[in-house]
Write a protein that holds these residues in place. Structure first.
Motif, PDB file in Angstrom:
ATOM      1  N   LEU A   1      60.455 -32.496 -50.552  1.00 19.22           N
ATOM      2  CA  LEU A   1      60.674 -32.056 -49.173  1.00 19.22           C
ATOM      3  C   LEU A   1      59.665 -30.990 -48.758  1.00 19.22           C
ATOM      4  O   LEU A   1      59.159 -31.009 -47.636  1.00 19.22           O
ATOM      5  CB  LEU A   1      62.101 -31.540 -48.988  1.00 19.22           C
ATOM      6  CG  LEU A   1      63.167 -32.608 -48.845  1.00 19.22           C
ATOM      7  CD1 LEU A   1      64.554 -31.989 -48.877  1.00 19.22           C
ATOM      8  CD2 LEU A   1      62.971 -33.414 -47.568  1.00 19.22           C
TER       9      LEU A   1
ATOM     10  N   SER B   1      57.009 -31.617 -45.902  1.00 25.81           N
ATOM     11  CA  SER B   1      56.995 -30.663 -44.791  1.00 25.81           C
ATOM     12  C   SER B   1      55.606 -30.078 -44.597  1.00 25.81           C
ATOM     13  O   SER B   1      55.154 -29.897 -43.459  1.00 25.81           O
ATOM     14  CB  SER B   1      58.005 -29.542 -45.057  1.00 25.81           C
ATOM     15  OG  SER B   1      59.309 -30.065 -45.165  1.00 25.81           O
TER      16      SER B   1
ATOM     17  N   VAL C   1      61.195 -29.231 -42.545  1.00 27.17           N
ATOM     18  CA  VAL C   1      62.072 -29.762 -43.592  1.00 27.17           C
ATOM     19  C   VAL C   1      63.072 -30.746 -42.987  1.00 27.17           C
ATOM     20  O   VAL C   1      63.298 -31.828 -43.538  1.00 27.17           O
ATOM     21  CB  VAL C   1      62.796 -28.628 -44.352  1.00 27.17           C
ATOM     22  CG1 VAL C   1      63.841 -29.203 -45.304  1.00 27.17           C
ATOM     23  CG2 VAL C   1      61.795 -27.770 -45.109  1.00 27.17           C
TER      24      VAL C   1
ATOM     25  N   LEU D   1      63.442 -34.631 -43.840  1.00 29.02           N
ATOM     26  CA  LEU D   1      64.710 -35.278 -44.201  1.00 29.02           C
ATOM     27  C   LEU D   1      64.938 -36.537 -43.375  1.00 29.02           C
ATOM     28  O   LEU D   1      65.387 -37.559 -43.897  1.00 29.02           O
ATOM     29  CB  LEU D   1      65.884 -34.322 -43.991  1.00 29.02           C
ATOM     30  CG  LEU D   1      66.205 -33.363 -45.119  1.00 29.02           C
ATOM     31  CD1 LEU D   1      67.210 -32.308 -44.665  1.00 29.02           C
ATOM     32  CD2 LEU D   1      66.723 -34.102 -46.344  1.00 29.02           C
TER      33      LEU D   1
END
Length: 177
Positions: free
Chosen positions: A20, A24, A146, A150
């Motif tokens: 992640l 990101s 983030v 996701l």
């Protein structure tokens, strides 16, 4: 440039946390690398990953003196505490680790990640609590990136989990502040 080692046992979401952050960083047009390392078993065995996030090209994904270490369990703290660069940050999951850090030349952040996650209703988001603490401590990436990561990484039928993950990130961030 920020060099991070994240470590724990399989099933704690160490690899997901690293992915992640890496994703990101890509969303934010940064240079990134992610290098996983697994023990002999996936779930329950040791697992760690190295993440590098930089504004400039990354010469090597190998990290020997990280700026940040995240230790999700005691064996990880025992293994990686000594490697944190002086002046660096050590984030410890104090829900599972009772031992205190032995160094006084680094910033130590003891986050009761499992306790906070359980208070939110799911122990599975302890890694997101720690991720929120990391973001608050280092600004390596933004929470918005983030959440965007996701949305891209989770399959559509799991998007119902995004609000819980966001709550966990927020709680970890609040704790770190």
């Amino acid at each position: 440039m920020l060099e991070i080692i994240m470590a724990g046992f399989g099933g704690q979401g160490v690899m997901s946390m690293g992915q992640l952050i890496t994703y990101s960083g890509m969303i934010e047009d940064k240079e990134v690398s992610w290098m996983p390392s697994y023990g002999p078993e996936m779930r329950g065995g040791t697992a760690n990953c190295t993440v590098v996030v930089s504004e400039n090209p990354i010469g090597s994904p190998v990290v020997t003196e990280p700026d940040v270490v995240i230790a999700m369990n005691l064996p990880s703290l025992d293994k990686f505490e000594s490697q944190v660069k002086p002046g660096g940050v050590l984030i410890v999951n104090s829900s599972l680790i009772e031992r205190k850090c032995e160094r006084d030349d680094i910033t130590v952040l003891e986050v009761p990640a499992n306790d906070i996650a359980n208070d939110l209703g799911s122990g599975k988001v302890a890694n997101m609590v720690v991720l929120g603490s990391l973001i608050a401590q280092t600004n390596v990436v933004t929470k918005e990136s983030v959440i965007g990561a996701l949305k891209k990484v989770l399959p559509e039928h799991r998007h119902n989990l995004i609000p819980l993950n966001e709550q966990a990130i927020d709680k970890g961030s609040e704790f770190a502040k």
